[in-house]
Write an enzyme that holds these catalytic residues in place. Structure first.
Site, mmCIF file in Angstrom:
data_model
loop_
_atom_site.group_PDB
_atom_site.id
_atom_site.type_symbol
_atom_site.label_atom_id
_atom_site.label_comp_id
_atom_site.label_asym_id
_atom_site.label_seq_id
_atom_site.Cartn_x
_atom_site.Cartn_y
_atom_site.Cartn_z
ATOM 1 C CD1 TRP A 149 -2.029 -2.335 1.751
ATOM 2 C CD2 TRP A 149 -2.959 -1.184 -0.029
ATOM 3 N NE1 TRP A 149 -3.002 -3.109 1.195
ATOM 4 C CE2 TRP A 149 -3.595 -2.350 0.241
ATOM 5 C CE3 TRP A 149 -3.501 -0.425 -1.181
ATOM 6 C CZ2 TRP A 149 -4.881 -2.806 -0.458
ATOM 7 C CZ3 TRP A 149 -4.495 -0.652 -1.802
ATOM 8 C CH2 TRP A 149 -5.129 -1.771 -1.710
ATOM 9 C CG ASP A 158 -2.765 4.805 4.332
ATOM 10 O OD1 ASP A 158 -3.603 4.470 4.959
ATOM 11 O OD2 ASP A 158 -2.758 4.035 3.323
ATOM 12 C CE LYS A 168 -7.872 -1.953 6.084
ATOM 13 N NZ LYS A 168 -7.545 -3.333 5.206
#
Lengths: 354, 354
Positions: free
Chosen positions: A100, A167, A191
């Protein structure tokens, strides 16, 4: 039989949140209308959105510190582009700690010049780079606080003189940090902050407006802030689930309480991975994530057997990311410690059975 | 007391859809898990997404005609930018029929050169421009099929030699058209196709790949098509509501059946606006929208009185857009004709009471 949900995201949510969200879909606030069929400008929804924004600042201890909160759409992947569009003038620095982080850098490279200032790719992203040299000429430094696929997590963050962009998709609201050290924090909600369809963006206002590029409104953070996160129709249901989830975190004692629970779960899980003769972990010990424990079987031939063992024992979402294989126990805020105890028991019985 | 929901969007949804969506939030497909806490790569959700994509083509009669369907995020406003990014090489033509059409053009102007090839702004967007001269040198022509704020709608579409791109946010699935005349159709879901958080994009594959610009993956239609609308985590709940809504349309007889119901509702509504001495409509008769009837009081001093009258009679979402005032009865697919009959009765009683 109770299902133990270790999914890496979209992931387990508190039962109370699911119950309230379900009710709102047929009858929101006893209005006789569904949450998802009223105007997003209905005062009842505007109140939800504003409360969620305010609660985000409260939980992060960022009230009155010059930050704005947005609930946008497109996933963290859209923020990869939006961040570069709003902040990248000449050059930005990216730390590559996994898939990511790498995607964030790759998408930004379409907008301007990016420099990979550190990487842990040399050892398959099994650690967090330390003592990084940060060049002086960067518009910002971008990091990924938790790497779900490899099970690594920053415990200390680099000190930088330029805006620090992070992030936190997979660990926001899971542990106490000095969030004021960050200039832009973002996270997809699925999440610890709700379900998919919405991204939280927490921005220090004074880092904006320093770019020469002309930015389409929908990509422009300043425009979204000006419109109080209502530039266009928000993802109403997803915002509501975030609102409920943030309230649940607050009711349970805030982020500090979440962190205590999460550390206890992680300790239990890693102790078993280290003890059990059949399994091994890959992340460097000091960089282990308290959110996602990644582990493998010493003998791959046991894979089908252990997979079946998990299914039989009502364990959901334990398979590792398709790019790395193995197993991954995601232990987000809403996962009760009982589920980790259950998984540990399953691993122990599996060991005994072999 | 039953509430009559005339909201312009997010708007009324079928009761069956709301019931099933609500159930899925606590227990999806009797899995014991919520729809919103399972992986988006769980076969049960992949099946939903693929069925929704396939059903879209089926309802539009576009199967096996070279089209792809995507369920993306960001609202129609994000597609304004994505369309220009993927299709605008030298110059694009836009027809300006209102606020949203104008926004589409404005956002595209950040990406490349746009030309307003027709406009109805001269008479406050009360009509649809006819007999438009289309220049030959355009990459595409963009139109907005239905204009919610002004209550106008195309009944005939311009014939063009370049790709025709159409924002059908507020009338997709409401009437039968030869959809193969369009090269790109897009719509936010929160009118006839579900709830907010997801955008449908229907693209003729062969218009893509003709651009020189380098495009970030999240903005790249080709990338989304390659990944079967799963480039990143979709807005799971919103996709599911679209899936349920599309199934409901099919079960009720498809778009042709929707159109019959919608025309009957619109006829009833406009007949009353024209008959009632207190009200008047603004859209030119031949361009009246069958989705949104916009009307005003002849005497503005009666506004508060009529507003209260509506509230007392359980009419929700009847106020006009904040930029134009007045009233707007949105009559999307899920609105039963009984609600229009009710509103007409309320208008008649109001007239008698004055």
């Amino acid at each position: 039989m109770k299902i133990h949900n270790f999914s890496s995201g979209p992931s387990i949510l508190p039962k109370e949140v699911l119950q309230k969200a379900s009710e709102a879909v047929v009858n929101f606030n006893n209005s006789g209308l569904s949450l998802i069929e009223i105007s997003h400008r209905d005062p009842a929804f505007v109140e939800v959105l504003n409360a969620a924004r305010s609660l985000t600042l409260e939980l992060l201890d960022l009230k009155d510190k010059g930050y704005s909160v947005l609930f946008l759409q497109g996933g963290a992947s859209m923020e990869f582009v939006r961040i570069a569009t709003n902040l990248l003038n000449k050059k930005a620095g990216y730390i590559n700690t996994g898939n990511w982080a790498n995607n964030a850098q790759m998408e930004a490279s379409f907008i301007g010049e990016v420099q990979e200032i550190a990487s842990s790719k040399d050892r398959n992203y099994s650690y967090i780079p330390k003592s990084i040299h940060i060049p002086q000429d960067l518009d910002y430094v971008h990091i990924t606080s938790n790497n779900t696929i490899y099970g690594t997590q920053y415990s200390e963050f680099p000190t930088v003189d330029v805006p620090l962009v992070c992030d936190m998709s997979s660990d926001l609201f899971s542990r106490v940090l000095d969030f004021s050290k960050f200039d832009l924090i973002y996270a997809c909600a699925q999440k610890n902050a709700g379900t998919s369809g919405v991204n939280l963006v927490v921005i220090k206002n004074d880092i904006l407006g320093k770019i020469e590029r002309e930015i389409p409104n929908i990509m422009n953070y300043s425009k979204h802030i000006e419109k109080e996160s209502m530039y266009n129709t928000p993802a109403v249901f997803s915002v509501y689930v975030s609102y409920l989830t943030l309230n649940w975190i607050k009711d349970k004692g805030g982020i500090a309480a979440m962190e205590r629970r999460n550390r206890a779960k992680a300790h239990l899980m890693y102790s078993e991975i280290d003890r059990n003769s059949l399994f091994y972990g890959t992340a460097q010990q000091q960089d282990r994530s308290i959110m996602n424990a990644v582990f493998y079987l010493n003998e791959p031939r046991l894979t089908t057997l252990f997979d079946d063992w998990c299914i039989k024992n009502s364990i959901y979402g334990i398979k590792g990311h398709r790019t790395v294989g193995g197993y991954r126990a995601s232990m987000y805020n809403a996962l009760p410690i009982e589920s980790v105890q259950h998984l540990v028991g399953v691993m122990q019985h599996f060991e005994e059975s072999i």
